[in-house]
Design a protein around this motif. Sequence first.
Motif, PDB file in Angstrom:
ATOM      1  N   ASN A   1      85.567  94.022 -26.002  1.00  0.00           N
ATOM      2  CA  ASN A   1      87.049  93.565 -25.908  1.00  0.00           C
ATOM      3  C   ASN A   1      87.693  93.285 -24.448  1.00  0.00           C
ATOM      4  OD1 ASN A   1      88.648  95.935 -25.111  1.00  0.00           O
ATOM      5  ND2 ASN A   1      88.272  96.408 -27.332  1.00  0.00           N
ATOM      6  N   PRO A   2      88.535  92.692 -24.049  1.00  0.00           N
ATOM      7  CA  PRO A   2      88.929  92.244 -22.700  1.00  0.00           C
ATOM      8  C   PRO A   2      89.369  93.667 -22.097  1.00  0.00           C
ATOM      9  CG  PRO A   2      89.688  90.769 -24.088  1.00  0.00           C
ATOM     10  CD  PRO A   2      89.121  91.621 -25.069  1.00  0.00           C
ATOM     11  N   LYS A   3      89.862  94.509 -22.781  1.00  0.00           N
ATOM     12  CA  LYS A   3      90.385  95.758 -22.241  1.00  0.00           C
ATOM     13  C   LYS A   3      89.214  96.830 -21.695  1.00  0.00           C
ATOM     14  CE  LYS A   3      93.443  99.738 -23.318  1.00  0.00           C
ATOM     15  NZ  LYS A   3      94.172 100.539 -24.205  1.00  0.00           N
ATOM     16  N   ARG A   4      88.111  96.786 -22.588  1.00  0.00           N
ATOM     17  CA  ARG A   4      86.945  97.286 -22.159  1.00  0.00           C
ATOM     18  C   ARG A   4      86.333  96.896 -21.024  1.00  0.00           C
ATOM     19  NH1 ARG A   4      87.243 102.191 -22.448  1.00  0.00           N
ATOM     20  NH2 ARG A   4      84.961 102.081 -21.778  1.00  0.00           N
ATOM     21  N   ILE A   5      86.140  95.413 -21.123  1.00  0.00           N
ATOM     22  CA  ILE A   5      85.613  94.701 -19.955  1.00  0.00           C
ATOM     23  C   ILE A   5      86.297  95.043 -18.476  1.00  0.00           C
ATOM     24  CG2 ILE A   5      85.173  92.583 -18.973  1.00  0.00           C
ATOM     25  CD1 ILE A   5      84.613  91.570 -21.747  1.00  0.00           C
ATOM     26  N   GLN A   6      87.801  95.173 -18.662  1.00  0.00           N
ATOM     27  CA  GLN A   6      88.483  95.360 -17.494  1.00  0.00           C
ATOM     28  C   GLN A   6      88.307  96.825 -16.913  1.00  0.00           C
ATOM     29  OE1 GLN A   6      90.814  92.912 -15.729  1.00  0.00           O
ATOM     30  NE2 GLN A   6      90.463  94.405 -14.281  1.00  0.00           N
ATOM     31  N   PHE A   7      88.169  97.738 -17.929  1.00  0.00           N
ATOM     32  CA  PHE A   7      87.913  99.134 -17.404  1.00  0.00           C
ATOM     33  C   PHE A   7      86.673  99.114 -16.735  1.00  0.00           C
ATOM     34  CE2 PHE A   7      85.925 103.135 -18.344  1.00  0.00           C
ATOM     35  CZ  PHE A   7      86.915 104.133 -18.001  1.00  0.00           C
ATOM     36  N   THR A   8      85.661  98.602 -17.296  1.00  0.00           N
ATOM     37  CA  THR A   8      84.239  98.634 -16.788  1.00  0.00           C
ATOM     38  C   THR A   8      84.471  97.869 -15.308  1.00  0.00           C
ATOM     39  OG1 THR A   8      83.520  98.385 -18.717  1.00  0.00           O
ATOM     40  CG2 THR A   8      81.842  97.968 -17.080  1.00  0.00           C
ATOM     41  N   GLU A   9      85.109  96.789 -15.245  1.00  0.00           N
ATOM     42  CA  GLU A   9      84.876  96.126 -13.926  1.00  0.00           C
ATOM     43  C   GLU A   9      85.573  97.023 -12.830  1.00  0.00           C
ATOM     44  OE1 GLU A   9      86.335  92.318 -14.820  1.00  0.00           O
ATOM     45  OE2 GLU A   9      84.497  91.407 -15.313  1.00  0.00           O
ATOM     46  N   ASP A  10      87.002  97.781 -13.286  1.00  0.00           N
ATOM     47  CA  ASP A  10      87.638  98.298 -12.513  1.00  0.00           C
ATOM     48  C   ASP A  10      86.980  99.485 -11.886  1.00  0.00           C
ATOM     49  OD1 ASP A  10      89.873  96.789 -12.708  1.00  0.00           O
ATOM     50  OD2 ASP A  10      90.920  97.926 -14.146  1.00  0.00           O
ATOM     51  N   LEU A  11      86.306 100.044 -12.835  1.00  0.00           N
ATOM     52  CA  LEU A  11      85.491 101.396 -12.384  1.00  0.00           C
ATOM     53  C   LEU A  11      84.378 100.895 -11.490  1.00  0.00           C
ATOM     54  CD1 LEU A  11      84.530 104.328 -12.787  1.00  0.00           C
ATOM     55  CD2 LEU A  11      83.141 103.709 -14.769  1.00  0.00           C
ATOM     56  N   PHE A  12      83.638  99.808 -11.791  1.00  0.00           N
ATOM     57  CA  PHE A  12      82.741  99.327 -10.865  1.00  0.00           C
ATOM     58  C   PHE A  12      83.287  98.978  -9.373  1.00  0.00           C
ATOM     59  CE2 PHE A  12      80.585  95.270  -9.125  1.00  0.00           C
ATOM     60  CZ  PHE A  12      79.353  95.740  -8.907  1.00  0.00           C
ATOM     61  N   ALA A  13      84.378  98.393  -9.340  1.00  0.00           N
ATOM     62  CA  ALA A  13      84.803  98.105  -8.083  1.00  0.00           C
ATOM     63  C   ALA A  13      85.438  99.367  -7.305  1.00  0.00           C
ATOM     64  CB  ALA A  13      86.363  97.488  -8.430  1.00  0.00           C
ATOM     65  N   LEU A  14      85.682 100.530  -8.074  1.00  0.00           N
ATOM     66  CA  LEU A  14      85.873 101.821  -7.523  1.00  0.00           C
ATOM     67  C   LEU A  14      84.653 102.605  -6.740  1.00  0.00           C
ATOM     68  CD1 LEU A  14      87.982 104.233  -6.911  1.00  0.00           C
ATOM     69  CD2 LEU A  14      87.312 104.865  -9.241  1.00  0.00           C
ATOM     70  N   ARG A  15      83.655 102.500  -7.467  1.00  0.00           N
ATOM     71  CA  ARG A  15      82.213 102.736  -7.027  1.00  0.00           C
ATOM     72  C   ARG A  15      81.654 102.100  -6.211  1.00  0.00           C
ATOM     73  NH1 ARG A  15      78.926 104.516 -12.538  1.00  0.00           N
ATOM     74  NH2 ARG A  15      77.498 105.149 -10.791  1.00  0.00           N
ATOM     75  N   LYS A  16      82.034 100.649  -6.061  1.00  0.00           N
ATOM     76  CA  LYS A  16      81.317 100.029  -4.990  1.00  0.00           C
ATOM     77  C   LYS A  16      82.046 100.179  -3.726  1.00  0.00           C
ATOM     78  CE  LYS A  16      78.747  96.920  -4.891  1.00  0.00           C
ATOM     79  NZ  LYS A  16      77.452  96.962  -4.645  1.00  0.00           N
ATOM     80  N   ALA A  17      83.234 100.523  -3.674  1.00  0.00           N
ATOM     81  CA  ALA A  17      84.068 100.826  -2.602  1.00  0.00           C
ATOM     82  C   ALA A  17      83.670 102.169  -2.019  1.00  0.00           C
ATOM     83  CB  ALA A  17      85.503 101.174  -2.831  1.00  0.00           C
ATOM     84  N   ARG A  18      82.915 102.967  -2.757  1.00  0.00           N
ATOM     85  CA  ARG A  18      82.314 104.448  -2.323  1.00  0.00           C
ATOM     86  C   ARG A  18      80.854 104.150  -1.771  1.00  0.00           C
ATOM     87  NH1 ARG A  18      83.788 107.784  -7.702  1.00  0.00           N
ATOM     88  NH2 ARG A  18      86.013 108.118  -7.404  1.00  0.00           N
ATOM     89  N   ASN A  19      80.499 102.854  -1.861  1.00  0.00           N
ATOM     90  CA  ASN A  19      79.353 102.367  -1.134  1.00  0.00           C
ATOM     91  C   ASN A  19      78.165 102.865  -2.120  1.00  0.00           C
ATOM     92  OD1 ASN A  19      78.725 100.771   0.972  1.00  0.00           O
ATOM     93  ND2 ASN A  19      78.114 102.453   2.350  1.00  0.00           N
ATOM     94  N   GLU A  20      78.214 102.965  -3.465  1.00  0.00           N
ATOM     95  CA  GLU A  20      77.188 103.314  -4.088  1.00  0.00           C
ATOM     96  C   GLU A  20      76.385 101.793  -4.693  1.00  0.00           C
ATOM     97  OE1 GLU A  20      78.757 105.358  -7.779  1.00  0.00           O
ATOM     98  OE2 GLU A  20      80.088 106.485  -6.807  1.00  0.00           O
ATOM     99  N   GLY A  21      75.107 102.003  -4.574  1.00  0.00           N
ATOM    100  CA  GLY A  21      74.136 101.074  -5.091  1.00  0.00           C
ATOM    101  C   GLY A  21      74.225 100.738  -6.725  1.00  0.00           C
TER     102      GLY A  21
END
Length: 269
Positions: free
Chosen positions: A168-188
């Motif tokens: 559902n959209p809420k779970r997709i948003q959670f996943t994308e937010d977490l992805f953005a946070l981890r990418k900001a930490r330079n995680e590959g």
Amino acid sequence: MPIQPVHQRDKVSSYQSLRSLYEQNITVNSIAESLDTCHLHDDAAHIKNMMEKKDYDILGVEDNGIVIGYVVRDELKEGICKDYYRSFSPTELVSESTSLLHTLFIFKENERIFILEGNRITKVVTLADLQKPPIRMLLFGLISLLEMHLYRIINEYFPDDSWKKHLNPKRIQFTEDLFALRKARNEGIQLSDCLQICDKRDIVLNEDPLREQLGIETKTKGKYFFKKLEELRNNLAHSQDINTENSWNETFFLIEQTENILEECEKIK
């Protein structure tokens, strides 16, 4: 849609190697306790008093230097230990090399097991010992292995993040937010690295051909399995009793189901 083999064989092999660590290299000895003994003609009331002081539920019984059986504290009354001892059942005896995983399944039929070292019974394992760290490590490892396999399979089965259709959209948003946070930490990482176990569950259960490949009969049964698996994982992670709400038999059945799904995962390469 069948899963086409690409470069996943090495991953499956590495998962199997990790799994063998739990299945073969960690044995029942890691949770066993030494079996103290009394003698066949010892006074039963005296032995019961000693067991209460030492908090023993079980005590081995010796005759002529050989452990021939055991007594249960709550069964001892007047008389001698000979009047109360139980002979060992073949189902209660296991080799010291028995894997920890196999040990769990033996407890489906037994309240306790005794360890054979050579031809001598030297140790005992009871249900209370199943709360010990090696068991907790084993179970957490199995759950982690299942998550790793589901991650691998989802990446192969759903190219270009097409798994989104099952969330559902809420779970997709959670996943994308977490992805953005981890990418900001330079995680590959990639987006699917941020899927939680509840997301992997929904993706697998909502894709019928994939669900069937994994041996999960229905969505309802699958949801119940993953719910219980997540509860077990949370208990393990927070140092709670392994089976705080369920009987041990339910826990053993859950582990057996996990093993079955892992086997099906390993067939998908």
